[in-house]
Design an enzyme around this catalytic site. Structure first.
Site, PDB file in Angstrom:
ATOM      1  N   LEU A  58       0.804  -1.103   0.022  1.00  0.00           N
ATOM      2  CA  LEU A  58       0.017   0.002   0.044  1.00  0.00           C
ATOM      3  C   LEU A  58       0.769   1.248   0.136  1.00  0.00           C
ATOM      4  O   LEU A  58       1.388   1.706   1.057  1.00  0.00           O
ATOM      5  CB  LEU A  58      -1.026   0.077   1.209  1.00  0.00           C
ATOM      6  CG  LEU A  58      -1.905   1.047   1.177  1.00  0.00           C
ATOM      7  CD1 LEU A  58      -2.724   1.168   0.165  1.00  0.00           C
ATOM      8  CD2 LEU A  58      -2.615   1.132   2.580  1.00  0.00           C
ATOM      9  N   ASP A  59       0.686   1.996  -0.902  1.00  0.00           N
ATOM     10  CA  ASP A  59       1.308   3.608  -1.201  1.00  0.00           C
ATOM     11  C   ASP A  59       2.824   3.279  -1.186  1.00  0.00           C
ATOM     12  O   ASP A  59       3.611   4.348  -0.805  1.00  0.00           O
ATOM     13  CB  ASP A  59       0.826   4.454  -0.110  1.00  0.00           C
ATOM     14  CG  ASP A  59      -0.777   4.668  -0.205  1.00  0.00           C
ATOM     15  OD1 ASP A  59      -1.167   4.689  -1.112  1.00  0.00           O
ATOM     16  OD2 ASP A  59      -1.339   4.933   0.942  1.00  0.00           O
ATOM     17  N   GLU A  60       3.545   2.046  -1.473  1.00  0.00           N
ATOM     18  CA  GLU A  60       4.676   2.148  -1.557  1.00  0.00           C
ATOM     19  C   GLU A  60       5.239   1.497  -2.992  1.00  0.00           C
ATOM     20  O   GLU A  60       6.378   1.161  -3.426  1.00  0.00           O
ATOM     21  CB  GLU A  60       5.169   0.908  -0.624  1.00  0.00           C
ATOM     22  CG  GLU A  60       5.194   1.354   0.775  1.00  0.00           C
ATOM     23  CD  GLU A  60       5.618   0.309   1.848  1.00  0.00           C
ATOM     24  OE1 GLU A  60       6.471  -0.417   1.312  1.00  0.00           O
ATOM     25  OE2 GLU A  60       5.236   0.510   2.904  1.00  0.00           O
TER      26      GLU A  60
END
Length: 282
Positions: free
Chosen positions: A225-227
């Site tokens: 997530l969001d990486e």
């Protein structure tokens, strides 16, 4: 008739790669209009983007010859016509700032994309979609229906032949399965406070902490997530006198600009993957 193409490639670095690529194009009477390259000494990889023009190309033959040429250099490559706008599906929830910005830029001819559909888990923007004559698909998502909802979303993406999916403030976490299916062709935008300020109201948390910088990050979607690999980032100054509304408005503007740049670069085939990072030929 002259037609322009964009060739992107990456491969293990070695002597003579630029000469080999330009020679390949010269042998086919192609004129190089723009070229950029990058040698990553840390990974030993070579990256290149070349825009070229040629007269009445036999595209199947050109692709076949490119495949043979690339094999000897262990190249990952792509060939794209500049006349073909990238088919795109936009996903959104209840914050329409990024969506509205993308639609205006697209309609103004500033983005080389072809927006085929808008998908949302809310009904808020069906009228906005209609004003641009774009199909709007309302697909509610709950914990119990997430799998079925994602199946419908992916069906739309496939039916439209989308090469790009833009999560323009789509506030649902995609499953690992859908992330894998959209690998390398889904772009997300988020505020750059993560992981410091998580949740639905990050600007309220930022205001409470008295931040001096706010920002935004556009990145490819991955199961982490969001990486995912970062495409573009930007920041804006904040001061003690800013209200929550000020921060939210300035943050929304920053998010819109960052996302638009990421979409533009991706749709112009300027972004090449370099492991967990990106190479951007601006």
């Amino acid at each position: 008739m002259t037609e322009s193409f964009i060739l992107t490639l990456s491969c293990p670095d070695r002597l003579g790669l630029v000469h080999a690529v330009s020679g390949f194009l010269l042998e086919r009477d192609a004129n190089i209009e723009e070229a950029a390259q990058y040698n990553d000494s840390a990974t030993g990889l070579f990256f290149m983007r070349v825009q070229f023009a040629c007269q009445s190309p036999d595209l199947p033959t050109l692709k076949a010859e490119l495949a043979t040429f690339a094999e000897s250099f262990k190249m990952n490559w792509g060939l794209h016509s500049t006349r073909e706008a990238m088919k795109t599906v936009i996903m959104v929830s209840k914050d329409g700032r990024c969506l509205n910005d993308l639609l205006f830029r697209w309609k103004s001819g500033l983005l080389p994309i072809d927006i085929r559909a808008i998908v949302s888990n809310h009904r808020d923007f069906y009228q906005l979609a209609a004003s641009y004559n774009i199909p709007f698909h309302h697909i509610p998502v709950t914990a119990a229906t997430k799998a079925q909802a994602e199946a419908k979303q992916y069906e739309i993406i496939q039916a439209e032949g989308a090469e790009l999916v833009v999560l323009a403030r789509y506030m649902q976490v995609l499953s690992d399965d859908l992330c894998k299916k959209l690998s390398g062709r889904a772009i997300n935008i988020h505020h750059s406070f993560l992981p410091s300020f998580k949740g639905a109201k990050p600007y309220y948390q930022a205001h409470d902490r008295g931040v001096k910088l706010i920002g935004a990050t556009a990145h490819y979607v991955t199961a982490d997530l969001d990486e995912g690999p970062i495409i573009e980032q930007d920041v804006a100054r904040a001061s003690h006198s800013d209200t929550v509304e000020d921060l939210t408005a300035r943050g929304g503007d920053t998010e819109s600009q960052v996302l638009a740049r990421a979409v533009k670069w991706h749709s112009e085939h300027r972004v090449l993957m370099n492991g967990h990072k990106t190479v951007i030929f601006k």
